[in-house]
Structures are given as C-alpha cells and as structure tokens.
Motif scaffolding. Sequence first.
Motif, mmCIF file in Angstrom:
data_model
loop_
_atom_site.group_PDB
_atom_site.id
_atom_site.type_symbol
_atom_site.label_atom_id
_atom_site.label_comp_id
_atom_site.label_asym_id
_atom_site.label_seq_id
_atom_site.Cartn_x
_atom_site.Cartn_y
_atom_site.Cartn_z
ATOM 1 N N ASP A 115 -36.490 16.543 14.646
ATOM 2 C CA ASP A 115 -35.144 17.710 15.633
ATOM 3 C C ASP A 115 -34.117 16.830 15.742
ATOM 4 O OD1 ASP A 115 -35.462 15.869 17.211
ATOM 5 O OD2 ASP A 115 -35.960 17.483 19.330
ATOM 6 N N ASP A 116 -34.348 15.895 14.857
ATOM 7 C CA ASP A 116 -32.638 15.411 14.411
ATOM 8 C C ASP A 116 -31.967 15.197 13.068
ATOM 9 O OD1 ASP A 116 -32.369 14.392 16.301
ATOM 10 O OD2 ASP A 116 -33.790 12.420 16.393
ATOM 11 N N ILE A 117 -33.350 15.725 11.399
ATOM 12 C CA ILE A 117 -33.129 16.875 10.788
ATOM 13 C C ILE A 117 -32.209 17.328 10.257
ATOM 14 C CG2 ILE A 117 -33.841 16.777 8.585
ATOM 15 C CD1 ILE A 117 -36.130 15.636 9.063
ATOM 16 N N VAL A 118 -30.768 17.563 10.371
ATOM 17 C CA VAL A 118 -29.527 18.711 10.173
ATOM 18 C C VAL A 118 -30.358 19.655 8.011
ATOM 19 C CG1 VAL A 118 -27.494 19.233 9.091
ATOM 20 C CG2 VAL A 118 -28.374 17.620 11.160
ATOM 21 N N TYR A 119 -30.380 18.960 7.537
ATOM 22 C CA TYR A 119 -31.270 19.202 5.928
ATOM 23 C C TYR A 119 -31.741 18.527 5.250
ATOM 24 C CZ TYR A 119 -26.482 17.294 3.550
ATOM 25 O OH TYR A 119 -26.107 16.298 2.973
ATOM 26 N N ILE A 120 -32.722 19.086 4.446
ATOM 27 C CA ILE A 120 -32.979 17.718 3.329
ATOM 28 C C ILE A 120 -33.065 19.123 1.415
ATOM 29 C CG2 ILE A 120 -35.388 17.159 2.210
ATOM 30 C CD1 ILE A 120 -35.876 16.726 5.339
ATOM 31 N N GLN A 121 -32.112 18.333 0.891
ATOM 32 C CA GLN A 121 -31.780 18.734 -0.730
ATOM 33 C C GLN A 121 -32.662 17.294 -1.787
ATOM 34 O OE1 GLN A 121 -27.652 18.679 -0.330
ATOM 35 N NE2 GLN A 121 -27.511 20.693 -0.148
ATOM 36 N N LYS A 122 -33.554 18.105 -2.157
ATOM 37 C CA LYS A 122 -33.675 17.119 -3.616
ATOM 38 C C LYS A 122 -32.503 17.000 -4.433
ATOM 39 C CE LYS A 122 -36.881 19.328 -6.317
ATOM 40 N NZ LYS A 122 -37.431 20.464 -7.176
ATOM 41 N N ASN A 123 -32.668 15.820 -4.828
ATOM 42 C CA ASN A 123 -31.550 14.680 -5.217
ATOM 43 C C ASN A 123 -32.155 14.724 -7.243
ATOM 44 O OD1 ASN A 123 -30.122 12.979 -4.083
ATOM 45 N ND2 ASN A 123 -32.369 12.328 -4.220
ATOM 46 N N ASN A 124 -31.011 15.432 -7.927
ATOM 47 C CA ASN A 124 -30.676 16.071 -9.279
ATOM 48 C C ASN A 124 -31.497 14.540 -9.926
ATOM 49 O OD1 ASN A 124 -29.661 18.515 -8.225
ATOM 50 N ND2 ASN A 124 -27.395 16.982 -8.431
ATOM 51 N N ASN A 125 -32.138 15.009 -11.023
ATOM 52 C CA ASN A 125 -32.422 14.286 -12.388
ATOM 53 C C ASN A 125 -33.814 13.352 -11.705
ATOM 54 O OD1 ASN A 125 -31.401 15.555 -14.069
ATOM 55 N ND2 ASN A 125 -29.104 14.775 -13.288
ATOM 56 N N ALA A 126 -34.167 13.634 -10.573
ATOM 57 C CA ALA A 126 -34.800 12.885 -9.683
ATOM 58 C C ALA A 126 -35.955 12.641 -8.535
ATOM 59 C CB ALA A 126 -33.953 11.423 -8.470
ATOM 60 N N LYS A 145 -31.171 25.383 14.073
ATOM 61 C CA LYS A 145 -30.346 25.247 15.206
ATOM 62 C C LYS A 145 -29.111 23.889 15.318
ATOM 63 C CE LYS A 145 -31.800 20.511 16.960
ATOM 64 N NZ LYS A 145 -32.789 20.203 17.937
ATOM 65 N N TYR A 146 -29.129 23.802 14.217
ATOM 66 C CA TYR A 146 -27.289 22.881 14.074
ATOM 67 C C TYR A 146 -26.550 23.680 12.795
ATOM 68 C CZ TYR A 146 -30.353 18.774 15.667
ATOM 69 O OH TYR A 146 -30.863 17.605 15.976
ATOM 70 N N VAL A 147 -27.062 24.997 12.040
ATOM 71 C CA VAL A 147 -26.159 25.966 11.741
ATOM 72 C C VAL A 147 -24.986 26.530 12.262
ATOM 73 C CG1 VAL A 147 -25.817 28.270 10.506
ATOM 74 C CG2 VAL A 147 -28.069 26.067 9.982
ATOM 75 N N GLN A 148 -24.009 26.351 11.775
ATOM 76 C CA GLN A 148 -22.620 26.825 12.710
ATOM 77 C C GLN A 148 -22.332 28.379 12.284
ATOM 78 O OE1 GLN A 148 -20.542 25.329 15.551
ATOM 79 N NE2 GLN A 148 -19.812 27.343 15.629
ATOM 80 N N GLY A 149 -22.681 28.456 10.866
ATOM 81 C CA GLY A 149 -22.607 30.007 10.551
ATOM 82 C C GLY A 149 -22.600 30.045 8.642
ATOM 83 N N LEU A 150 -21.998 30.717 8.322
ATOM 84 C CA LEU A 150 -22.907 30.931 6.857
ATOM 85 C C LEU A 150 -20.875 31.506 5.617
ATOM 86 C CD1 LEU A 150 -25.618 33.034 6.930
ATOM 87 C CD2 LEU A 150 -25.688 30.909 6.364
ATOM 88 N N LYS A 151 -20.861 30.932 4.956
ATOM 89 C CA LYS A 151 -19.578 31.260 4.069
ATOM 90 C C LYS A 151 -19.744 31.962 2.920
ATOM 91 C CE LYS A 151 -17.537 26.965 3.474
ATOM 92 N NZ LYS A 151 -16.557 25.894 3.607
ATOM 93 N N PRO A 152 -19.080 33.201 2.373
ATOM 94 C CA PRO A 152 -19.608 33.168 0.198
ATOM 95 C C PRO A 152 -18.734 32.081 -0.100
ATOM 96 C CG PRO A 152 -18.025 34.484 1.603
ATOM 97 C CD PRO A 152 -18.695 33.749 2.455
ATOM 98 N N ARG A 153 -19.813 31.646 -1.432
ATOM 99 C CA ARG A 153 -19.554 30.087 -2.377
ATOM 100 C C ARG A 153 -17.678 31.742 -2.335
ATOM 101 N NH1 ARG A 153 -24.015 27.740 -5.789
ATOM 102 N NH2 ARG A 153 -21.853 26.710 -6.371
#
Length: 259
Positions: free
Chosen positions: A159-170, A210-218
Amino acid sequence: MKKLRVVLVDDVFYAREDLKGILKPRIDIEVVGEAECTGKAWALIEHEQHIDIVFLDIDIPTESERAGLDFAANLNRLTNPPWVVFVSGESKHALEAHQLHPAHYLLKPVDDSALDRALDWIRNQQAKRQKPRCRIAVKHQIQNREGRNDACIAFIYYDDIVYIQKNNNAATLKIKLAQGDLLDGVYGTLVEWVSCGLLKVHRSSLLNPKYVQGLKPRPSEESAYKAYFRNCPDEVDVGERYLESLREALLNGSADKFP
C-alpha cells in the motif's frame, strides 16, 4: 463484538431519523450522537473522544452550501480522524468531496445496498488496521559511479505503491513509492501486479487509487487524461477505455480492493 461508533450530522431531523432507522439492524453499528450543525458535531466528537464514522451532510443552510466539506477537511487534520461518509441530496459536490478521501458518497434517499457497500469498505479497512503490515522484496537496479547497474533489493509495503509503469524498450518496470523513492529496472510484468489489487489505467501503467488527487485532460488529446497524485509531482496517462472504471473507483471508494 466491538461496535463501530457513529455520529450523524444533518440539519434535517427526519433525515437523521431515517438514517438511524436504516442503521439500526446493523448490529455492529452504534449511533452515539447526532447534530444539526458542524459546531455541535465538533463538540460531540471532542466529548466522545473515539468516533469511527461520521455520516455527514454537505449543504447545511444555517452555515453554507459546502459546510460539510469544510468540516470534513477539519476532521482530516485530527491525529486519528474518523471515516467520513458524505450523505447528500445531490451529486454536484462529489468530485470535490472525493479530494477529502471519504469512505463513501451516498445520495439521499439512502439506499440499503449502497449503505452496506460503504460499511463493508470501512469494516475491511478497520480489519486491515488491526493486522500487521507485510513487506515484500522487490529486486531493482541502481546505477553505480562507473555507470553500471547494480542489483538491489527493496523491502516495501504494497500500500506504499503509488503507481507502476513499464519501461520503454525494456522488459522491466519502475515502481513509484509514496515516500518519493523510485525503484527502476524491476523485472516482471504488469499482470503480476494487477493480481495484487492495483488498478490498470493504461496499457503500460497501474496505479493505487487511494493516492490519486484528480484527473485532467491532456492538452493535445481530448479523449486521454492524466492522473495526478497527492504529495507526488508525477502524472500517469489514463487511457479512454480505463477512464470509467477509474472514476468509479475514485467516487465509490473502491480502493479497498488494494491489499
């Protein structure tokens, strides 16, 4: 059985009576007080000392249209704040209310099944608080002074994880933690972490709601959004196909699925 101690805050007497009637069959719930304004509610909470849940109206005409939001913000400053369940006649304050991280947002008249979902979420959270937190070992890489990657192991809580992302080209991942650390070069797939309760929001990323503050359009893409976080400057892309499930998780407090 240890009961959950509850306070009701609503300026309408009959609204409080209706809610008490709905809560009465729940044998683990004890309504210990009620108030028609936030001033009396604050005094009641201070007097009772230990309150588990506050069912809170938002629009209190004798104070302001957003009195409940301001009161919830003050409750969050307490050392051990109670869970807040907003109970409102309309949904226009739902997004702003979510930023205060309530347990749930119920619409009047209160539906039994919606109330049970809110209470079940709180019960689960209470149970987790009573269990010791378990850490996991995550192998990652740190670049040394010679520019080579050293293998390291970090011991973290889910529950300390905020997000996980795949690395590009790896074939590796990076994991952002609530403390600000970034674990890079983590071997594995996103699928392994989905099974641990993180929410998929893009083909290449997961996050903890639980860590998300909000959403905004790109700026350049109307159909794509970015999620931004509390106490973290990073942003994560949210694909259009995942947007609705993320909104539902944020509005309904379904981050309880996270271990």
